[in-house]
Design a protein around this motif. Structure first.
Motif, mmCIF file in Angstrom:
data_model
loop_
_atom_site.group_PDB
_atom_site.id
_atom_site.type_symbol
_atom_site.label_atom_id
_atom_site.label_comp_id
_atom_site.label_asym_id
_atom_site.label_seq_id
_atom_site.Cartn_x
_atom_site.Cartn_y
_atom_site.Cartn_z
ATOM 1 N N THR A 4 -5.588 -28.354 7.103
ATOM 2 C CA THR A 4 -5.767 -26.904 6.346
ATOM 3 C C THR A 4 -7.178 -26.555 6.345
ATOM 4 O OG1 THR A 4 -4.242 -27.886 4.786
ATOM 5 C CG2 THR A 4 -5.182 -25.925 4.018
ATOM 6 N N PHE A 6 -10.317 -24.606 4.936
ATOM 7 C CA PHE A 6 -10.947 -23.863 3.806
ATOM 8 C C PHE A 6 -12.272 -23.200 4.318
ATOM 9 C CE2 PHE A 6 -8.196 -27.308 2.213
ATOM 10 C CZ PHE A 6 -7.765 -26.818 1.170
ATOM 11 N N GLN A 23 -10.918 -20.532 -1.725
ATOM 12 C CA GLN A 23 -9.580 -21.147 -2.012
ATOM 13 C C GLN A 23 -9.324 -22.055 -3.178
ATOM 14 O OE1 GLN A 23 -11.052 -21.437 0.778
ATOM 15 N NE2 GLN A 23 -10.283 -20.752 2.421
ATOM 16 N N LEU A 24 -10.260 -22.675 -3.698
ATOM 17 C CA LEU A 24 -10.116 -23.705 -4.843
ATOM 18 C C LEU A 24 -10.957 -23.051 -6.106
ATOM 19 C CD1 LEU A 24 -9.813 -26.847 -2.667
ATOM 20 C CD2 LEU A 24 -8.116 -25.754 -3.897
ATOM 21 N N LEU A 27 -14.305 -24.879 -7.824
ATOM 22 C CA LEU A 27 -14.898 -26.037 -7.192
ATOM 23 C C LEU A 27 -16.109 -25.701 -6.253
ATOM 24 C CD1 LEU A 27 -13.969 -29.004 -6.358
ATOM 25 C CD2 LEU A 27 -12.691 -28.355 -4.228
ATOM 26 N N THR A 41 -18.387 -30.407 2.110
ATOM 27 C CA THR A 41 -17.417 -29.525 1.612
ATOM 28 C C THR A 41 -16.018 -30.319 1.896
ATOM 29 O OG1 THR A 41 -18.459 -27.619 2.163
ATOM 30 C CG2 THR A 41 -16.138 -27.294 1.762
ATOM 31 N N ILE A 45 -13.286 -31.419 -1.107
ATOM 32 C CA ILE A 45 -11.815 -31.008 -0.956
ATOM 33 C C ILE A 45 -11.146 -32.243 -1.014
ATOM 34 C CG2 ILE A 45 -10.448 -29.596 0.374
ATOM 35 C CD1 ILE A 45 -12.520 -27.856 0.765
ATOM 36 N N HIS A 48 -10.811 -33.684 -4.556
ATOM 37 C CA HIS A 48 -9.974 -32.912 -5.461
ATOM 38 C C HIS A 48 -8.559 -32.749 -5.301
ATOM 39 C CE1 HIS A 48 -9.826 -29.449 -8.453
ATOM 40 N NE2 HIS A 48 -9.102 -28.738 -7.342
ATOM 41 N N LEU A 49 -8.257 -32.584 -3.921
ATOM 42 C CA LEU A 49 -6.804 -32.390 -3.768
ATOM 43 C C LEU A 49 -6.070 -34.006 -3.389
ATOM 44 C CD1 LEU A 49 -6.953 -29.391 -1.369
ATOM 45 C CD2 LEU A 49 -6.359 -29.718 -3.943
#
Length: 142
Positions: A4, A6, A23-24, A27, A41, A45, A48-49
């Motif tokens: 994915t 970002f 996108q978040l 964040l 980054t 991410i 976080h995900l």
């Protein structure tokens, strides 16, 4: 593994770069230097995900001063043009080989040296080399 992508929007803040990930929402991160933004980054991410970092791609977009932005755009366009030219050259060499065009004529038609042809389309078997380039062009499948 599926990836994915970002976006990391970066802005200079004193001696640091602040990073926003649109996108978040909410964040963010910081990096000491611009070359650290992508990995920082990706790590933020991933945490976080709950994803593995290698499944995350990051497009770094720095807030650059006016003279830098056009240069970045031109350099990006040039990279895309080089990639497109390489694909087109490979396709042309394959088509010329299928037609039985000689190695020398293929090089002349495309304005390439024998060494450049080898980069774009490696030769097979006893195909002509840089020293013996009068035979038919033979390209390997990739």
């Amino acid at each position: 593994m599926e990836t994915t992508t970002f976006t990391a929007l970066c802005e200079r803040a004193g001696r640091w770069w602040t990073i926003q990930i649109p996108q978040l929402a909410g964040l963010s991160a910081q990096a000491r230097s611009l070359d650290q933004v992508e990995i920082m980054t990706r790590q933020v991410i991933a945490r976080h995900l709950g994803l593995p970092p290698e499944s995350i791609m990051v497009d770094v977009i720095p807030d650059a001063p006016q003279p830098v932005a056009p240069a970045l755009q031109a350099r990006h366009a040039a990279r895309l043009a080089v990639e497109a030219a390489a694909l087109a050259t490979r396709a042309a060499l394959e088509a010329l080989a299928a037609e039985g065009v000689t190695f020398h004529d293929a090089a002349t038609l495309l304005g390439l040296t024998p060494a450049e042809i080898e980069v774009f389309a490696p030769m097979i078997g006893n195909a002509p080399t840089m020293h013996s380039d009068s035979g038919p062009l033979q390209v390997t499948d990739r």
